[in-house]
Design an enzyme around this catalytic site. Structure first.
Site, PDB file in Angstrom:
ATOM      1  N   GLY A 181      25.360  -2.578  58.731  1.00  0.00           N
ATOM      2  CA  GLY A 181      26.408  -2.688  59.954  1.00  0.00           C
ATOM      3  C   GLY A 181      27.614  -2.610  58.446  1.00  0.00           C
ATOM      4  O   GLY A 181      28.113  -2.152  57.775  1.00  0.00           O
ATOM      5  N   ILE A 183      29.138  -5.047  56.517  1.00  0.00           N
ATOM      6  CA  ILE A 183      28.630  -5.419  55.261  1.00  0.00           C
ATOM      7  C   ILE A 183      27.772  -4.615  54.730  1.00  0.00           C
ATOM      8  O   ILE A 183      27.799  -4.153  53.745  1.00  0.00           O
ATOM      9  CB  ILE A 183      28.164  -6.834  55.507  1.00  0.00           C
ATOM     10  CG1 ILE A 183      29.435  -8.188  55.620  1.00  0.00           C
ATOM     11  CG2 ILE A 183      27.200  -7.441  54.195  1.00  0.00           C
ATOM     12  CD1 ILE A 183      28.715  -9.964  56.166  1.00  0.00           C
ATOM     13  N   ILE A 264      20.826 -11.017  51.267  1.00  0.00           N
ATOM     14  CA  ILE A 264      22.519 -11.726  50.776  1.00  0.00           C
ATOM     15  C   ILE A 264      22.347 -11.952  53.018  1.00  0.00           C
ATOM     16  O   ILE A 264      23.476 -12.086  52.974  1.00  0.00           O
ATOM     17  CB  ILE A 264      23.305 -10.940  50.893  1.00  0.00           C
ATOM     18  CG1 ILE A 264      23.352  -9.885  50.631  1.00  0.00           C
ATOM     19  CG2 ILE A 264      23.582 -11.257  48.868  1.00  0.00           C
ATOM     20  CD1 ILE A 264      23.964  -9.169  52.083  1.00  0.00           C
ATOM     21  N   ALA A 265      21.148 -11.589  53.523  1.00  0.00           N
ATOM     22  CA  ALA A 265      21.445 -11.852  55.198  1.00  0.00           C
ATOM     23  C   ALA A 265      21.025 -13.173  55.419  1.00  0.00           C
ATOM     24  O   ALA A 265      21.692 -14.254  55.512  1.00  0.00           O
ATOM     25  CB  ALA A 265      20.932 -11.414  55.637  1.00  0.00           C
ATOM     26  N   ARG A 266      19.858 -13.822  55.811  1.00  0.00           N
ATOM     27  CA  ARG A 266      19.361 -15.441  56.230  1.00  0.00           C
ATOM     28  C   ARG A 266      18.611 -15.814  55.547  1.00  0.00           C
ATOM     29  O   ARG A 266      17.324 -14.566  55.282  1.00  0.00           O
ATOM     30  CB  ARG A 266      19.498 -15.359  58.011  1.00  0.00           C
ATOM     31  CG  ARG A 266      20.504 -14.876  58.172  1.00  0.00           C
ATOM     32  CD  ARG A 266      21.099 -16.734  58.146  1.00  0.00           C
ATOM     33  NE  ARG A 266      22.381 -16.810  58.760  1.00  0.00           N
ATOM     34  CZ  ARG A 266      23.119 -16.955  58.167  1.00  0.00           C
ATOM     35  NH1 ARG A 266      23.836 -16.837  56.928  1.00  0.00           N
ATOM     36  NH2 ARG A 266      24.510 -17.017  58.676  1.00  0.00           N
ATOM     37  N   GLU A 295      16.784 -23.485  52.542  1.00  0.00           N
ATOM     38  CA  GLU A 295      17.812 -24.778  51.614  1.00  0.00           C
ATOM     39  C   GLU A 295      18.444 -25.601  52.271  1.00  0.00           C
ATOM     40  O   GLU A 295      17.882 -25.930  53.469  1.00  0.00           O
ATOM     41  CB  GLU A 295      19.365 -22.938  51.118  1.00  0.00           C
ATOM     42  CG  GLU A 295      19.228 -22.508  52.581  1.00  0.00           C
ATOM     43  CD  GLU A 295      20.883 -21.975  52.261  1.00  0.00           C
ATOM     44  OE1 GLU A 295      21.689 -21.671  52.736  1.00  0.00           O
ATOM     45  OE2 GLU A 295      20.204 -21.145  51.346  1.00  0.00           O
ATOM     46  N   HIS A 313      23.544 -19.761  48.176  1.00  0.00           N
ATOM     47  CA  HIS A 313      24.348 -19.280  49.385  1.00  0.00           C
ATOM     48  C   HIS A 313      26.135 -19.088  48.802  1.00  0.00           C
ATOM     49  O   HIS A 313      26.900 -19.878  49.945  1.00  0.00           O
ATOM     50  CB  HIS A 313      24.014 -20.048  50.327  1.00  0.00           C
ATOM     51  CG  HIS A 313      24.350 -19.865  51.463  1.00  0.00           C
ATOM     52  ND1 HIS A 313      23.457 -19.752  53.217  1.00  0.00           N
ATOM     53  CD2 HIS A 313      24.857 -18.766  52.056  1.00  0.00           C
ATOM     54  CE1 HIS A 313      24.031 -19.464  54.188  1.00  0.00           C
ATOM     55  NE2 HIS A 313      24.627 -18.776  53.343  1.00  0.00           N
TER      56      HIS A 313
END
Length: 360
Positions: A181, A183, A264-266, A295, A313
């Protein structure tokens, strides 16, 4: 302000959840003249009280939900099948800070005719830059290098003498991107231009040929086949389409021996124990994790490894990003409530327009 007073204003009501606008104050001044902005207190945003307020129609028949910050405004918890039926039928849009949307059931929002707009576009540059740091960290053992420099002269000397033989230049290596996408594409573009990496990717939607050509990206329809040829895999998809882990034990078995992984997503998309196992067996020789499964608690096994770079994060965390979150959320609401198309819709394709509203 009482519900009756809100309705008498004869302007669309915007429910503002979270802290006040901090940076785009001139824009907000105009925004708050065009709409009636109501902001529940911190106490009212706690789940039980918030649900009570919705039942009482305390904030009127609002037309939009506005959450300008990702770190406030989430006190009521997930917008799910328990909470969403309490939202008035007048609501047309939910515009929020942040790229992810796992804290809101966007499918259920679509069923209720509410378009959800995220603010991923505002964080693209920041997240991509941070991903490049994590990619480099996995190739160059940056956690070992930085911690050794802060430790003792002995540790400094040990790292200085031994890090080179287990460190590599990214140039010429294959970067596999899960989710190309906005990013994901920017990460790939930066890695291609800065490091000369070869780009391969998997996604449910293929990028157009011109965009692929810009970075010489190869689209692979077989997810596991992409993993098998990648020297470093970056997870950049905002959510799992089926609610399951994207990276788990079975998927990790398809990674190359001696490869690397960056998330770096979820955090919820990755089985961290399976990642730790892959590090222990040598399948992964470098890991970069900015987001974490539980987290703010971080996996203890990953914390103990010098091969793993962990951050808090922080990928999207720049002032420019925060300013963009505010602005984009307001611009989405302004557009929709004035009869225009949303700028960054997530679930618009899922909204079914009633036959009575279709113009022939």
């Amino acid at each position: 302000m009482a519900s009756t007073a809100l309705q008498s204003a004869n302007k669309p009501i915007v429910l503002h959840i979270g802290d006040p606008v901090k940076w785009n104050t001139d824009f907000f001044d105009v925004f708050s003249k065009d709409f009636v902005v109501v902001r529940p207190s911190l106490e009212e945003r706690q789940r039980d009280e918030f649900m009570k307020g919705l039942k009482e129609n305390r904030w009127g028949n609002f037309s939009a939900i506005f959450r300008p910050f990702w770190n406030t405004g989430g006190e009521m918890g997930r917008w799910d099948k328990e909470l969403l039926p309490l939202v008035p039928s007048s609501c047309k849009i939910f515009a929020s800070a942040g790229a992810g949307f796992d804290w809101a059931d966007v499918d259920l929002l679509a069923e209720r005719g509410i378009v959800y707009c995220n603010s991923a576009a505002a964080s693209t540059e920041a997240v991509a830059d941070f991903a490049i740091f994590l990619i480099l960290a996995t190739f160059r053992n940056l956690t070992w290098c930085t911690t050794a420099a802060r430790a003792s002269p002995e540790e400094f000397k040990k790292c200085h003498e031994n890090a080179a033989v287990v460190s590599h230049n990214p140039r010429g290596n294959v970067l596999g991107v899960i989710g190309l996408g906005n990013i994901g594409y920017e990460i790939a573009r930066k890695a291609y231009l800065a490091f000369g990496m070869k780009i391969k990717y998997f996604d449910v939607v293929r990028k157009d040929a011109a965009k692929e050509a810009e970075i010489e990206a190869e689209f692979l329809t077989d997810f596991d086949a992409m993993l098998a040829v990648s020297d470093c895999v970056v997870l950049a998809t905002p959510a799992s389409p089926d609610g399951k882990k994207v990276i788990g034990k079975e998927r990790l078995s398809h990674f190359k021996m001696g490869s690397r992984f960056v998330n770096i997503a979820r955090g919820s998309l990755v089985d961290e124990e399976a990642v730790a196992d892959a590090v222990d067996e040598g399948r992964l020789v470098g890991v970069g994790m900015d987001v974490h499964e539980f987290e703010p608690k971080v996996n203890e096994r990953l914390k103990a490894s010098k091969l793993v770079t962990l951050t808090s994060h922080n990928a999207g965390g720049t002032l420019e990003t925060h300013m963009g979150f505010e602005s984009l959320a307001m611009r989405n609401i302004d557009a929709v409530l004035k009869g225009k198309e949303p700028l960054t819709p997530v679930n618009k394709h899922l909204i079914v327009v009633p036959a009575s509203k279709i113009k022939l």
